[in-house]
Design a protein around this motif. Sequence first.
Motif, PDB file in Angstrom:
ATOM      1  N   ARG A 174       1.110  -1.152  -0.377  1.00  0.00           N
ATOM      2  CA  ARG A 174      -0.253   0.157   0.036  1.00  0.00           C
ATOM      3  C   ARG A 174       0.942   1.108  -0.264  1.00  0.00           C
ATOM      4  O   ARG A 174       0.307   2.262   0.106  1.00  0.00           O
ATOM      5  CB  ARG A 174      -0.807   0.039   1.271  1.00  0.00           C
ATOM      6  CG  ARG A 174      -2.533  -1.207   1.141  1.00  0.00           C
ATOM      7  CD  ARG A 174      -2.816  -0.206  -0.264  1.00  0.00           C
ATOM      8  NE  ARG A 174      -4.220  -0.958  -0.051  1.00  0.00           N
ATOM      9  CZ  ARG A 174      -5.394  -1.248   0.718  1.00  0.00           C
ATOM     10  NH1 ARG A 174      -5.814  -0.040   0.887  1.00  0.00           N
ATOM     11  NH2 ARG A 174      -6.260  -1.611   0.433  1.00  0.00           N
ATOM     12  N   GLU A 195      -9.144   0.640  13.479  1.00  0.00           N
ATOM     13  CA  GLU A 195      -9.112   0.806  12.000  1.00  0.00           C
ATOM     14  C   GLU A 195      -7.820  -0.185  11.274  1.00  0.00           C
ATOM     15  O   GLU A 195      -8.444  -0.086  10.386  1.00  0.00           O
ATOM     16  CB  GLU A 195      -8.731   2.339  11.674  1.00  0.00           C
ATOM     17  CG  GLU A 195     -10.324   3.323  12.674  1.00  0.00           C
ATOM     18  CD  GLU A 195      -9.978   3.426  13.821  1.00  0.00           C
ATOM     19  OE1 GLU A 195      -9.245   3.169  14.792  1.00  0.00           O
ATOM     20  OE2 GLU A 195     -10.807   3.311  14.678  1.00  0.00           O
ATOM     21  N   GLY A 196      -6.732   0.206  11.782  1.00  0.00           N
ATOM     22  CA  GLY A 196      -5.451  -0.710  11.103  1.00  0.00           C
ATOM     23  C   GLY A 196      -6.526  -2.297  10.828  1.00  0.00           C
ATOM     24  O   GLY A 196      -5.843  -3.162   9.882  1.00  0.00           O
ATOM     25  N   ALA A 203      -8.593  -1.793   8.043  1.00  0.00           N
ATOM     26  CA  ALA A 203      -7.326  -1.932   6.970  1.00  0.00           C
ATOM     27  C   ALA A 203      -6.957  -2.944   6.533  1.00  0.00           C
ATOM     28  O   ALA A 203      -7.076  -3.232   5.159  1.00  0.00           O
ATOM     29  CB  ALA A 203      -6.247  -0.552   7.179  1.00  0.00           C
ATOM     30  N   TYR A 204      -6.358  -3.409   7.523  1.00  0.00           N
ATOM     31  CA  TYR A 204      -5.689  -5.349   6.343  1.00  0.00           C
ATOM     32  C   TYR A 204      -6.429  -5.943   5.948  1.00  0.00           C
ATOM     33  O   TYR A 204      -6.772  -6.326   5.192  1.00  0.00           O
ATOM     34  CB  TYR A 204      -5.118  -5.809   7.877  1.00  0.00           C
ATOM     35  CG  TYR A 204      -4.795  -6.619   7.325  1.00  0.00           C
ATOM     36  CD1 TYR A 204      -2.953  -6.802   6.713  1.00  0.00           C
ATOM     37  CD2 TYR A 204      -4.642  -8.437   8.222  1.00  0.00           C
ATOM     38  CE1 TYR A 204      -2.743  -8.171   6.250  1.00  0.00           C
ATOM     39  CE2 TYR A 204      -4.447  -9.564   7.440  1.00  0.00           C
ATOM     40  CZ  TYR A 204      -2.758  -9.587   6.938  1.00  0.00           C
ATOM     41  OH  TYR A 204      -2.354 -10.855   6.449  1.00  0.00           O
ATOM     42  N   ASP A 223      -9.153  -4.991   4.745  1.00  0.00           N
ATOM     43  CA  ASP A 223      -9.643  -4.386   3.094  1.00  0.00           C
ATOM     44  C   ASP A 223      -9.026  -4.816   2.472  1.00  0.00           C
ATOM     45  O   ASP A 223      -9.448  -5.900   1.140  1.00  0.00           O
ATOM     46  CB  ASP A 223     -10.265  -3.856   3.700  1.00  0.00           C
ATOM     47  CG  ASP A 223     -11.810  -3.007   3.927  1.00  0.00           C
ATOM     48  OD1 ASP A 223     -12.332  -3.734   4.977  1.00  0.00           O
ATOM     49  OD2 ASP A 223     -11.982  -1.703   5.400  1.00  0.00           O
ATOM     50  N   TRP A 224      -8.067  -5.035   2.555  1.00  0.00           N
ATOM     51  CA  TRP A 224      -6.939  -5.479   1.554  1.00  0.00           C
ATOM     52  C   TRP A 224      -6.751  -6.594   1.386  1.00  0.00           C
ATOM     53  O   TRP A 224      -6.707  -7.034  -0.089  1.00  0.00           O
ATOM     54  CB  TRP A 224      -5.490  -3.989   2.022  1.00  0.00           C
ATOM     55  CG  TRP A 224      -4.440  -4.813   1.617  1.00  0.00           C
ATOM     56  CD1 TRP A 224      -3.516  -4.275   0.300  1.00  0.00           C
ATOM     57  CD2 TRP A 224      -3.311  -6.067   1.570  1.00  0.00           C
ATOM     58  NE1 TRP A 224      -2.635  -5.408   0.074  1.00  0.00           N
ATOM     59  CE2 TRP A 224      -2.326  -6.018   0.691  1.00  0.00           C
ATOM     60  CE3 TRP A 224      -3.345  -7.223   2.624  1.00  0.00           C
ATOM     61  CZ2 TRP A 224      -1.145  -6.899   0.272  1.00  0.00           C
ATOM     62  CZ3 TRP A 224      -2.138  -7.949   1.788  1.00  0.00           C
ATOM     63  CH2 TRP A 224      -0.883  -7.930   1.488  1.00  0.00           C
TER      64      TRP A 224
END
Length: 604
Positions: free
Chosen positions: A410, A442-443, A446-447, A449-450
């Motif tokens: 990313r 949130e992190g 995000a992982y 979602d990636w």
Amino acid sequence: MLTLGNPSKLAGKRTAGVGLSTRKAHSKLLRWGLVGGLLVAVALADWNADGVVPHLVLGSATLNLTSAPDGAKVLLDGDAVGHTPLRTQRVLPGSIVVRMEHRFHDAVARRIEAGRGTAVDIHMEFPPSKGSLEIVTNPRGANIAVDGRNLDRVTPVLLAPHPTGSFEVTTWIHGRERKTETVDVLPRQNTEVSFELERVPMGEVHVSRFPRDLELTIDGNPYEPGMTLPIGTYRLHARRSGYVPLDRTVELKRGRNDHSINLKRLTGSLVLTVKPEHATIEVDYPDADGWRTKPYDAGIAIPTGPVVVRAIARGFRPYEGRLRMGPSTLEHAIRLEKYDVEPGRQFRDKLASGGEGPLLVVVGTGSFRMGSESGSADERPVRTVRIDTPFAIGVFETTRDDYERFRTVRGLPVAVSTALRPEDTASPEPLGRLPMSRLGWEGAVAYADWLSSETGHRYRLPSEAEWEYVARAGSAGRHYFGTDAAVVCAHANVADATYAERYRKPGVAECSDGAERWAPVGSYSANAFGVHDILGNVEEWVADCWHDDYTRAPADQRARSGRCTARVLRGGAWDSTPDEATASYRTFSNRGSGTRGVRVVRDL
């Protein structure tokens, strides 16, 4: 004997006769002379006046005269003949000076040649002219509109240069009379117009509205609570998608005016045909306060607009369909597909950027008792929860290597690793096998979602119900490995004898798991579902919003939503006592720390 008359008398009679005849002849000549002279005078006058005679003698030409703008005064050789547009103007042939004059422009002129029997079209354009327009009001600071165009200035104002012409000038100030006047701006002149704006009686408007976010205008202007308007009649218009619009005329009086608007919702009838018939169906639709979820009944009335239909049945893949409801009957057929899953099967997904994703294990359907009667108040009331949809979960907690790969792809800054010492690990494996820590919610999202974007499958955080179902792995106690405290160190990295060598904390395990802080993932025995480190090592973020207990919690595997002031963490960490690293123990936070990480779930 014949007697003759007197000769002298006879001669006299003859002489008298001749004289009478002569006088009559002279009289006729005189009369004809006068008539001829009069005719000559009339002809001369007609000639000089460009009348009939010259046209009979010389012939005529025809002029068609137009101008831009219209209404110009036309002069031919200095004589005014009318205003444009002027059609079929007859003139004598020859050279003619045509002059046009307009109030708002400088005069223009042209010499033309008109031949006998010809028609000449003459069009003259007046060049633009400028003047100035000065607008003043009492009081100062009034808004201005010229010919309906609002200016971004307030009075007093001098508009120079300004096009010439007639203009409608309007001025207004909130709370005072609105006035309009037509003014003429002339070439090279300053035109001043002044307005005396008198006060007008005002009313204050308060409108209670449902739904609160409806769009409301008063005479086309947006409504603002408590706004003041001159007393009089106004038109209220309210609208919102999915509701019947409303138009209403109101009379504003001096002082406070209270009105209410309650829009009626447009609805349609939803008719679903579902296979298998025992499937559980829910419908979601937007309401004034957010999305509302209702169980489906045949022919249920649903507000117009978007609607989400969900159907689940044990052994079948869940269905989610997005429909659009209109103000009529909407029919829709659903056929659920049977799952073809093998609980306990492990696999990895390919990543688009290269390599493979985390190792996953398939978890089958079932039910369990969630919570603990002997735990804290937030673990109650205990209830039966159904897991109708199988899923896959990470065999291990997300490692530092896994997470750093995500950050690298990313293009995110590389995370600062927590300081480690050799004695912090239970094996000589690389530090990248340690669980990712210092990770906020949130992190973690995000992982996941990636991973979804890399694999084309949906990765997410587990719900609290799914996490506890896996943590229990068919057991009913606080720990999946039983109640023997002596074996806890074989299954979980918790606060133990090794931990106590450096930190002081009551209730630590008397055994030693070999790690003071983090241990590489997979260092301890898996549970019956084939999942490692579900208890201890790092706490794991789940999808749910924090609630103080399980009151009104769902009886299925969905995550709890609501006003998320904090998120839930499960499983305990390397600094947790055995009583804090249980299948039912819950805690919450809003940020990451050295004890917090994540384990992902993938939909099948």
